[in-house]
Design an enzyme around this catalytic site. Sequence first.
Site, PDB file in Angstrom:
ATOM      1  N   GLU A 278       0.824  -1.210   0.000  1.00 27.99           N
ATOM      2  CA  GLU A 278       0.000   0.000   0.000  1.00 27.99           C
ATOM      3  C   GLU A 278       0.859   1.262   0.000  1.00 27.99           C
ATOM      4  OE1 GLU A 278      -2.683  -0.740   3.340  1.00 27.99           O
ATOM      5  OE2 GLU A 278      -3.991  -1.899   2.031  1.00 27.99           O
ATOM      6  N   ASP A 357      -8.411  -9.104   4.135  1.00 28.92           N
ATOM      7  CA  ASP A 357      -8.185  -8.007   5.054  1.00 28.92           C
ATOM      8  C   ASP A 357      -9.259  -7.920   6.141  1.00 28.92           C
ATOM      9  OD1 ASP A 357      -7.136  -5.806   6.214  1.00 28.92           O
ATOM     10  OD2 ASP A 357      -7.651  -4.406   4.618  1.00 28.92           O
ATOM     11  N   GLU A 385     -12.366  -2.511  12.240  1.00 27.41           N
ATOM     12  CA  GLU A 385     -12.426  -1.775  10.977  1.00 27.41           C
ATOM     13  C   GLU A 385     -13.595  -2.212  10.091  1.00 27.41           C
ATOM     14  OE1 GLU A 385      -8.780  -1.968   8.787  1.00 27.41           O
ATOM     15  OE2 GLU A 385      -9.587  -0.854   7.076  1.00 27.41           O
TER      16      GLU A 385
HETATM   17  O1  GCW Z   1      -6.920  -3.006   6.524  1.00 29.00           O
HETATM   18  C1  GCW Z   1      -6.038  -2.197   5.852  1.00 29.00           C
HETATM   19  C2  GCW Z   1      -6.348  -0.865   6.407  1.00 29.00           C
HETATM   20  C3  GCW Z   1      -5.190   0.073   6.397  1.00 29.00           C
HETATM   21  C4  GCW Z   1      -4.007  -0.619   7.071  1.00 29.00           C
HETATM   22  C5  GCW Z   1      -3.676  -1.874   6.286  1.00 29.00           C
HETATM   23  C6  GCW Z   1      -2.554  -2.694   6.919  1.00 29.00           C
HETATM   24  C7  GCW Z   1      -2.281   0.264   8.445  1.00 29.00           C
HETATM   25  O2  GCW Z   1      -7.463  -0.346   5.727  1.00 29.00           O
HETATM   26  O3  GCW Z   1      -5.571   1.216   7.091  1.00 29.00           O
HETATM   27  O4  GCW Z   1      -2.900   0.214   7.207  1.00 29.00           O
HETATM   28  O5  GCW Z   1      -4.791  -2.700   6.225  1.00 29.00           O
HETATM   29  O6  GCW Z   1      -2.878  -3.667   7.584  1.00 29.00           O
HETATM   30  O7  GCW Z   1      -1.407  -2.374   6.731  1.00 29.00           O
END
Ligand code: GCW
Length: 670
Positions: A278, A357, A385
């Site tokens: 990311e 995720d 989240e």
């Molecule tokens: O779930 C996603 C999140 C990001 C997060 C990423 C990760 C810290 O939306 O906010 O960043 O995973 O786990 O690195």
Amino acid sequence: MEFTNCWLQYEKISDANHKDIKVYATTEGNIINNAIEELTTAFDMLYNRRVEAVFGGEPKDNENAAASSVELRLNPELKLGKEAFRIDCDSGRCVVSAQTQAGLLYGVFALIRNLRVQRVYDFDKWSFTLEQNPSNPIRMLDHWDNMDGSIERGYSGNSFFFEKDEIIINERTYAYARLAASVGINAVAINNVNVRGMATWLISDKYYDKLRSLSEIFGSYGIKLYLSINFAAPIEMGGLDTSDPCDERVKEWWKNKAKEIWQHIPEFGGFLVKADSEGRPGPFTYGRSHAEGANMLADAVRPFGGLVIWRCFVYNCQQDWRDQKTDRARAGYDNFMPLDGMFADNVILQIKNGPMDFQVREPVSPLFGGLKRTNAMLELQIAQEYTGQQRHVCYLLPWFKEILDFKTYCGREHDTVADIVAGRTYNNTNCGIVAVANTGNDINWTGHDLAAANWYGFGRLAFDTGLSAEEIASEWIMQTFGYNEKVMENVMEILMKSWPAYEKYTSPLGIGWMVKPNHHYGPDVDGYEYDRWGTYHRANHKAIGVDRTPAGTGYTQQYNEPLASIYADKRTCPQELILFFHRLEYDYVLPSGKTVIQHIYDSHFEGADEAARFLDLWRELEGLIEDEAFGRVEKRLIHQKEHAKEWRDVVNSYFYRISGIEDEKGRPLY
Ligand code: GCW
């Protein structure tokens, strides 16, 4: 400053016996002092009994009969694990023994917990023994706190570690360490894995003094401090033109940096790294592998006993949604399996529970059961989240239990995820469980008072994976709200039904997502459909789901047999995951006998009804729960009820509109 003590608000059990209690400690030390202080507070509040501490001795024989005592016996020879403890209590004389001070502290918390959950009226008449070795070597919390005080995916206020680029140390710091230690947490990373801006400079003179204090406070509760680092730090702070892990200057830079860090913070734990993920920098920029990247850092921290915790959350986040070949679910395994056996001993791969995720339901990551010569840690997320952001109640322990109990068929006798991360499968010790933390500076720490059950529960489960979700919930309710049958019954029902309910009214059958982009709160069925993140359900007027069988993306083949075949066949694939693995038409009949579309309708109606019932159950407790906490939770449950209805109607109407299929039961669809 105001904050609650969560599950450590010691309620009076009895004040019938006023005899003082002597606490004998064989040695002094920061951790022992905290253990004694805990006993002092607990005996005072639970029984109105005073504690007198005696250092360096044991009870003399003639004292035995007369006095009530707790003896903290440090015994390095003890045939128990390093952090294990043993408690022997007999009629007012109690011995807690352990090899280390941390073991004693866990013993003390266990002693107090048992006094409370067993509602022991007279300590002097109590017989009790318990021997316990923590299931996992590392039991960690990762905070995604930023240095400006915000928290990535934080739903309980701001950071209590950082504010305006400074480190905060105050009463909350101690209270936090105490709460974390009381459930057995022994490692904490305080800053976001997305290391930007000043966070890169945490490993510099500007912050060492504060970090050392923090590490000492943590240390006095048996907790090691970790920091997330920026892989590009040699460029951003070191003035080099590269952070290539194979470049000698880069290696040298990290070696010197590590030396400097441990000089200032002798008890430092190590680095947590998000690389090539990311938008974060990593070894890929230089054509290097993640093993090369991680091992370079591992070399630097090795002389100090440091660890490198390296995340496996690596995937292409620039996908073209038209591309049906690339499957994000495959990415973790495709990236890391070829490197199995290549990581240094002090590197641990931190693997999210599922391949995507932290959705409400996902299959277990095939890296568990795949990797055989690499240290692995399970990463869970108690920050909710994708599970209601601590505005909805969603007790995650039943989900965590399923993940830990998952059999990987890796070909060893002990083959569950719990076995692997505990070190039983491959006989390793650099392993364990970590959760993305759900705390902030809200008065109740977790935004939703009931979300503290996830913090408590995660710690308890990491320490003792044999506990059930109900046992943990029951301990937590009793210690948080005090003992009352009605409270126990209703809160238990809310907690235990909350995760299944959330799944029902959001995204059942393993489909996941369907959330509003960016902030991830609330329904948006196509929210991620035409985006770059690789998280598609590809619903059209006929069918929904992604074919991940060998005929599709082939993801199922990343599992060991018989899992690969079970998942690849829609007749044997577990129903709760069926749309994760298969693309199905709406009139396909599921194992339950319902069609896919009818299942979607039914589960959304059911889930929203359950959410409404949580509010009723809670309201029955008015007057039995302290007013402020009652009010805070009630407010959130009112919102949850409404929001669950919104989820229900948005999702059901969407599928009604594109499929054109009526609900068999004729309920309103829009
Ligand atoms: O779930 C996603 C999140 C990001 C997060 C990423 C990760 C810290 O939306 O906010 O960043 O995973 O786990 O690195």
